[in-house]
Design a protein around this motif. Structure first.
Motif, mmCIF file in Angstrom:
data_model
loop_
_atom_site.group_PDB
_atom_site.id
_atom_site.type_symbol
_atom_site.label_atom_id
_atom_site.label_comp_id
_atom_site.label_asym_id
_atom_site.label_seq_id
_atom_site.Cartn_x
_atom_site.Cartn_y
_atom_site.Cartn_z
ATOM 1 N N GLU A 69 0.812 -1.210 0.000
ATOM 2 C CA GLU A 69 0.000 0.000 0.000
ATOM 3 C C GLU A 69 0.852 1.271 0.000
ATOM 4 O OE1 GLU A 69 -0.768 -2.682 1.946
ATOM 5 O OE2 GLU A 69 -2.407 -3.218 0.571
ATOM 6 N N SER A 70 2.143 1.123 0.326
ATOM 7 C CA SER A 70 3.038 2.283 0.332
ATOM 8 C C SER A 70 3.537 2.553 -1.089
ATOM 9 C CB SER A 70 4.228 2.037 1.264
ATOM 10 O OG SER A 70 3.790 1.729 2.559
ATOM 11 N N ALA A 71 2.608 2.805 -1.994
ATOM 12 C CA ALA A 71 2.938 2.897 -3.418
ATOM 13 C C ALA A 71 3.894 4.040 -3.716
ATOM 14 C CB ALA A 71 1.653 3.060 -4.233
ATOM 15 N N GLU A 72 3.730 5.162 -3.030
ATOM 16 C CA GLU A 72 4.601 6.310 -3.307
ATOM 17 C C GLU A 72 6.062 5.954 -3.068
ATOM 18 O OE1 GLU A 72 5.085 10.923 -1.800
ATOM 19 O OE2 GLU A 72 4.783 9.321 -0.345
ATOM 20 N N ILE A 73 6.344 5.292 -1.945
ATOM 21 C CA ILE A 73 7.723 4.927 -1.614
ATOM 22 C C ILE A 73 8.225 3.844 -2.560
ATOM 23 C CG2 ILE A 73 9.236 4.042 0.204
ATOM 24 C CD1 ILE A 73 7.119 5.057 2.225
ATOM 25 N N ILE A 74 7.425 2.817 -2.775
ATOM 26 C CA ILE A 74 7.832 1.693 -3.621
ATOM 27 C C ILE A 74 8.095 2.152 -5.047
ATOM 28 C CG2 ILE A 74 7.044 -0.477 -4.644
ATOM 29 C CD1 ILE A 74 5.524 -0.960 -1.981
ATOM 30 N N ASN A 75 7.216 2.972 -5.586
ATOM 31 C CA ASN A 75 7.383 3.444 -6.952
ATOM 32 C C ASN A 75 8.622 4.317 -7.099
ATOM 33 O OD1 ASN A 75 5.045 2.119 -7.695
ATOM 34 N ND2 ASN A 75 3.743 3.927 -7.569
ATOM 35 N N PHE A 76 8.888 5.153 -6.083
ATOM 36 C CA PHE A 76 10.074 6.010 -6.121
ATOM 37 C C PHE A 76 11.344 5.164 -6.171
ATOM 38 C CE2 PHE A 76 13.570 8.369 -4.302
ATOM 39 C CZ PHE A 76 13.424 9.655 -4.795
ATOM 40 N N ILE A 77 11.424 4.172 -5.281
ATOM 41 C CA ILE A 77 12.629 3.343 -5.216
ATOM 42 C C ILE A 77 12.767 2.483 -6.470
ATOM 43 C CG2 ILE A 77 13.787 1.500 -3.929
ATOM 44 C CD1 ILE A 77 12.401 2.638 -1.413
ATOM 45 N N SER A 78 11.654 1.972 -6.984
ATOM 46 C CA SER A 78 11.701 1.176 -8.203
ATOM 47 C C SER A 78 12.236 1.997 -9.366
ATOM 48 C CB SER A 78 10.304 0.657 -8.531
ATOM 49 O OG SER A 78 10.304 -0.056 -9.754
ATOM 50 N N MET A 79 11.832 3.253 -9.447
ATOM 51 C CA MET A 79 12.268 4.121 -10.530
ATOM 52 C C MET A 79 13.692 4.623 -10.321
ATOM 53 S SD MET A 79 11.687 5.754 -13.386
ATOM 54 C CE MET A 79 9.902 5.751 -13.631
ATOM 55 N N HIS A 80 13.987 5.148 -9.129
ATOM 56 C CA HIS A 80 15.224 5.896 -8.908
ATOM 57 C C HIS A 80 16.275 5.164 -8.087
ATOM 58 C CE1 HIS A 80 12.981 9.237 -10.516
ATOM 59 N NE2 HIS A 80 12.141 9.255 -9.495
ATOM 60 N N GLY A 81 15.902 4.082 -7.402
ATOM 61 C CA GLY A 81 16.793 3.530 -6.393
ATOM 62 C C GLY A 81 16.719 4.384 -5.141
ATOM 63 N N ASP A 82 17.548 4.068 -4.141
ATOM 64 C CA ASP A 82 17.588 4.889 -2.933
ATOM 65 C C ASP A 82 17.982 6.315 -3.315
ATOM 66 O OD1 ASP A 82 17.117 2.492 -1.732
ATOM 67 O OD2 ASP A 82 18.916 2.492 -0.475
ATOM 68 N N GLY A 83 17.261 7.299 -2.796
ATOM 69 C CA GLY A 83 17.596 8.674 -3.144
ATOM 70 C C GLY A 83 16.783 9.669 -2.349
ATOM 71 N N VAL A 84 17.037 10.944 -2.609
ATOM 72 C CA VAL A 84 16.379 12.028 -1.885
ATOM 73 C C VAL A 84 14.976 12.241 -2.443
ATOM 74 C CG1 VAL A 84 16.402 14.484 -1.349
ATOM 75 C CG2 VAL A 84 18.533 13.186 -1.315
ATOM 76 N N LYS A 85 13.987 12.112 -1.593
ATOM 77 C CA LYS A 85 12.607 12.398 -1.972
ATOM 78 C C LYS A 85 12.282 13.871 -1.770
ATOM 79 C CE LYS A 85 8.216 12.094 -2.882
ATOM 80 N NZ LYS A 85 7.731 12.003 -4.274
ATOM 81 N N ARG A 86 12.745 14.437 -0.658
ATOM 82 C CA ARG A 86 12.406 15.835 -0.361
ATOM 83 C C ARG A 86 13.448 16.451 0.568
ATOM 84 N NH1 ARG A 86 8.704 12.581 2.130
ATOM 85 N NH2 ARG A 86 7.159 13.020 0.498
ATOM 86 N N PHE A 87 13.534 17.776 0.502
ATOM 87 C CA PHE A 87 14.261 18.486 1.550
ATOM 88 C C PHE A 87 13.320 19.514 2.167
ATOM 89 C CE2 PHE A 87 15.492 20.880 -2.310
ATOM 90 C CZ PHE A 87 15.223 22.197 -1.948
ATOM 91 N N ASP A 327 23.496 2.037 -4.268
ATOM 92 C CA ASP A 327 23.908 1.040 -5.249
ATOM 93 C C ASP A 327 24.066 1.618 -6.656
ATOM 94 O OD1 ASP A 327 24.000 -1.010 -3.379
ATOM 95 O OD2 ASP A 327 21.873 -1.449 -3.599
ATOM 96 N N ARG A 328 23.149 2.453 -7.062
ATOM 97 C CA ARG A 328 23.288 3.108 -8.368
ATOM 98 C C ARG A 328 24.291 4.265 -8.241
ATOM 99 N NH1 ARG A 328 17.092 3.602 -10.801
ATOM 100 N NH2 ARG A 328 16.248 1.719 -9.819
ATOM 101 N N PRO A 329 25.003 4.597 -9.315
ATOM 102 C CA PRO A 329 25.962 5.713 -9.245
ATOM 103 C C PRO A 329 25.231 7.047 -9.333
ATOM 104 C CG PRO A 329 25.974 4.774 -11.444
ATOM 105 C CD PRO A 329 25.057 3.900 -10.621
ATOM 106 N N THR A 330 24.475 7.360 -8.295
ATOM 107 C CA THR A 330 23.653 8.569 -8.315
ATOM 108 C C THR A 330 24.018 9.497 -7.158
ATOM 109 O OG1 THR A 330 21.900 7.281 -7.201
ATOM 110 C CG2 THR A 330 21.730 7.547 -9.588
ATOM 111 N N PHE A 331 23.467 9.276 -5.973
ATOM 112 C CA PHE A 331 23.623 10.250 -4.890
ATOM 113 C C PHE A 331 24.966 10.112 -4.174
ATOM 114 C CE2 PHE A 331 23.419 11.799 -0.603
ATOM 115 C CZ PHE A 331 22.866 13.059 -0.779
#
Length: 368
Positions: A69-87, A327-331
């Motif tokens: 049910e936590s679709a917002e979190i799951i979809n974000f991680i599926s798309m971007h990997g671990d990363g910044v959602k907001r500041f 894991d991804r070469p991002t943040f």
């Protein structure tokens, strides 16, 4: 000079991650932070877990999903990997800041909301940034609890025996955006938050043998909040910005710069805590020695720790960048110390920095 929205400071940065507990351990050990708050099933939230970590004025939150049910979190991680959602930006009045932002073109995500518990009340609202990141306006002047209602003391008590790097607060937050998006987001910041463009690096200003980028820095008019924006520029091979956009799958937050008053101590401590940093070539320090720079630090010490130095205006800055922490070469993180009236971002270091990044890109097979 004040700022129109009543912004006081960066408050905290929230990451969406695959495992909040594991990420909280990394933040606590690597950055010397304390786990101050916890949100999860034990506090009445069965869809997610969040840990709030801070020391002094530096604060982060890590959040992961517990159910489909936590679709917002799951979809974000599926798309971007671990990363910044907001500041989060602490403001004098959430309603005033949100209203100004929306009236000037800000994309609303959460209307002003008051959250209450026995410790008082917290006001929050949010607007969109980049693809699916957010800027959160927050005021907790009338709250005595941890962060906001729903958080309690963390059940995790770790005796980490880590070194303390004495990191102070967030200096700036950097976004990477697609080609032809930089001016769009520059205009968004300046209209919506009443910021101003402080620095503009055009074609040819930031380039290496293989790659290039464009960059602008927007800031609040009192210089409290600074947000550089990077965009790819045509080069012989894939730039670090293009690699970010490819791996992150969109525009988003690339790194957070953390201020310190003693970068030598900070880098030593973080290395002992297991943090990996980019490796700066020795030729960079040979060139520094030839310039006879009036700096307080020993160039030999800077070389030993891999720290970069750059003069601009009536001061200089010292900086170093971690390797990607996910894991991804991002943040990644930047550690920065400013001496004198230094307000820049290390343009003189870009050549050495990007060459170091390109070495890592080559190992990943992404310098193509």
């Amino acid at each position: 000079m004040g700022n129109t929205l009543g912004i006081r400071k960066y408050d905290y940065v929230e990451f969406y991650v695959g495992s909040a507990k594991q990420s909280a351990y990394w933040f606590a050990r690597a950055l010397g932070l304390e786990i101050k708050g916890y949100l999860g099933p034990e506090t009445g939230h069965r869809d997610r877990v969040s840990y709030y970590l801070s020391r002094g004025e530096l604060a982060f939150m890590v959040t992961s999903a517990l159910s489909p049910e936590s679709a917002e979190i799951i979809n974000f991680i599926s798309m971007h990997g671990d990363g910044v959602k907001r500041f989060a930006l602490e403001v004098d009045c959430v309603e005033t800041a949100f209203r100004y932002a929306v009236e000037h073109g800000g994309i609303p995500v959460r209307k002003p909301e008051v959250m209450k518990d026995g410790q008082g009340l917290v006001n929050e609202a949010a607007i969109r940034l980049y693809d699916d990141s957010e800027i959160l306006f927050v005021n907790r002047d009338n709250y005595k609890g941890i962060v906001r209602p729903g958080f309690d003391q963390s059940p995790m008590v770790w005796d980490l025996h880590c070194e303390q790097p004495d990191l102070l607060y967030i200096d700036h937050i950097v976004g990477n955006v697609r080609t032809n998006e930089m001016n769009l987001w520059e205009d968004y910041f300046n209209r919506v938050l009443d910021f101003e463009t402080f620095v503009n690096f055009g074609p040819g200003d930031i380039t290496t043998k293989y790659s290039a980028l464009l960059s602008k820095v927007v800031r609040s008019k009192d210089n409290l909040i600074k947000n550089p924006i990077n965009e790819p520029f045509e080069g012989l091979r894939m730039s670090q910005i293009e690699e970010f956009i490819k791996e992150y799958r969109g525009s988003g937050i690339q790194h957070v710069a953390i201020r310190t008053n003693n970068i030598m101590k900070a880098i030593k401590a973080m290395r002992l805590n297991g943090v990996e940093f980019l490796q700066v070539p020795d030729t960079y320090y040979d060139q520094l020695r030839g310039r006879n720079l009036p700096i307080s630090e020993s160039i030999d010490d800077l070389q030993e720790l891999g720290i970069l130095v750059d003069f601009e205006g009536e001061g200089y800055l010292l900086q170093l960048f971690t390797k990607p922490i996910v894991d991804r070469p991002t943040f990644f993180f930047e550690i920065i110390q400013r001496r004198g009236k230094s307000e820049g971002f290390g343009q003189g270091n870009f050549q050495a920095l990007f060459e170091a990044i390109e070495l890592d890109q080559q190992k990943r097979g992404n310098l193509i």
